[in-house]
Design an enzyme around this catalytic site. Sequence first.
Site, mmCIF file in Angstrom:
data_model
loop_
_atom_site.group_PDB
_atom_site.id
_atom_site.type_symbol
_atom_site.label_atom_id
_atom_site.label_comp_id
_atom_site.label_asym_id
_atom_site.label_seq_id
_atom_site.Cartn_x
_atom_site.Cartn_y
_atom_site.Cartn_z
ATOM 1 C CB SER A 73 1.510 -7.763 0.879
ATOM 2 O OG SER A 73 0.328 -7.429 1.780
ATOM 3 C CB THR A 106 -0.153 -3.918 6.253
ATOM 4 O OG1 THR A 106 -1.352 -3.814 5.409
ATOM 5 C CG2 THR A 106 0.390 -2.570 6.147
ATOM 6 C CG ASP A 107 -3.386 -7.085 3.417
ATOM 7 O OD1 ASP A 107 -3.635 -6.205 4.682
ATOM 8 O OD2 ASP A 107 -4.033 -7.032 2.508
ATOM 9 C CB THR A 159 -0.818 -0.081 1.252
ATOM 10 O OG1 THR A 159 -1.866 -1.027 1.327
ATOM 11 C CG2 THR A 159 -1.699 1.224 1.449
#
Length: 329
Positions: free
Chosen positions: A51, A82-83, A12
Site C-alpha cells: 500500500s 494498512t499504511d 500485508t
Amino acid sequence: MKKLHIIATGGTIACVPSPNGLVPGLGAKELLEYVPGGHKIEYTDLFHMDSSNIQPEEWQQMAKAVIKARESCSGIVITHGTDTMAYTASMLSFMLRDIDIPVVLTGSQYPIVRPDSDGRKNLHNAIIAASELTGGVYIAFGDAVIKGCRAVKTRTTSLNAFESINYPYIGAVANGGFISFVRPEPRKEFSCFIDIDPRVALIKLIPGTSPAFLESVASCGIKGVVVEAFGLGGVHNFRRDHAMSLKKLIDEDIPVVLTSQCLYEASSPDIYEVSHTLRDSGVISAADMTTEAAVTKLMWVLGHTHDMDKVRQMMARDYCGEINPDRVM
C-alpha cells in the site's frame, strides 16, 4: 444470504516471504481459504501492491472496480495494506458518495499465511460487516468498524491499528455478529465522481519552518496545500511569517487548507493572535476533518473546480460525514 464481492489489492494480508522481504503475492481466492465459508462470494484480483505504492491512479481503479461489482452484489470487501488504507477509504468515500451498498476495507498487521496472523479474523469480520452494514465506505479492523473518512492508522504493529477520529465508531464484530453503535444515516442518491487532481501537497509545520519553503510549492506545480499547523491552528508570525507566505500562495490561486497536528477535536485559525490573520487571507479551515480526509477531499474538490470561491464552499460542505458543519469556523 447476501452476495458479496472481494476486491484484492495486495497489502500485508496478502504477503509471502521473498529474498528481499515480504511481498504481496496472494490473490482473493487464496485469502478466502483462510476464513470460514458459508458466504456467496465472488472476487476480483485488481493488483498485488504494497500500500505504500497505492496512489491516485489506483484509487480510480478501485472506484471503477467497485462500480462494476456493485451491479451484481450487495456488499464489497477490499483487502488493502494498512499504511495508506485511511487515505484510500477517505478518497473512496468522496468518489462513491452515498453508495447504496457497503464497501468495507480491511487488511492486517501480519501476513495471513502466519498462524498468528490477525488477517484471518479481520477478513472474516469484514465479510460479516459487509453482510450487515448499510451503504457507505468503512474500515473493519480488529473488532472495530469505522467510517472510512474518519479512520486514521495510529499504531504500526498493534492489532488495533486504526482509530475513529472525531466520530463515533460505527460498530463492532463480536461472536460472529455485527453490533451497530450508530443509527444509519439517511442516504441521498448515489453520486459517482472519480476525477481528481492529485497535485496537492501536505506540509507539517515545525518550529523554524522557512516561509520560503512554503512559498516554493507554487513552483512545483502544486494546485492545493494542506498545512498541519500547531494546536488549534497556530503558525509563526514572529521572525518568520507563515501567514504572509500562505497568503502569497492563495494570491496565486492555490487554496490552502489549515488543519491541526492534533488528532482529536477541531482546528480554527480564529482563536489566537498568532493565526488570526489567516482567516482574512482566505485560508480554509479543515475544522474536525482528519488530515487524510482533508488531503483527499481537496484532491477531489480540485477535480471538480479550481475556482477559489467554489473550492472554499465545497471544502466547508459535508459530503460523507467527513466534517461536522457546526465546527466550521
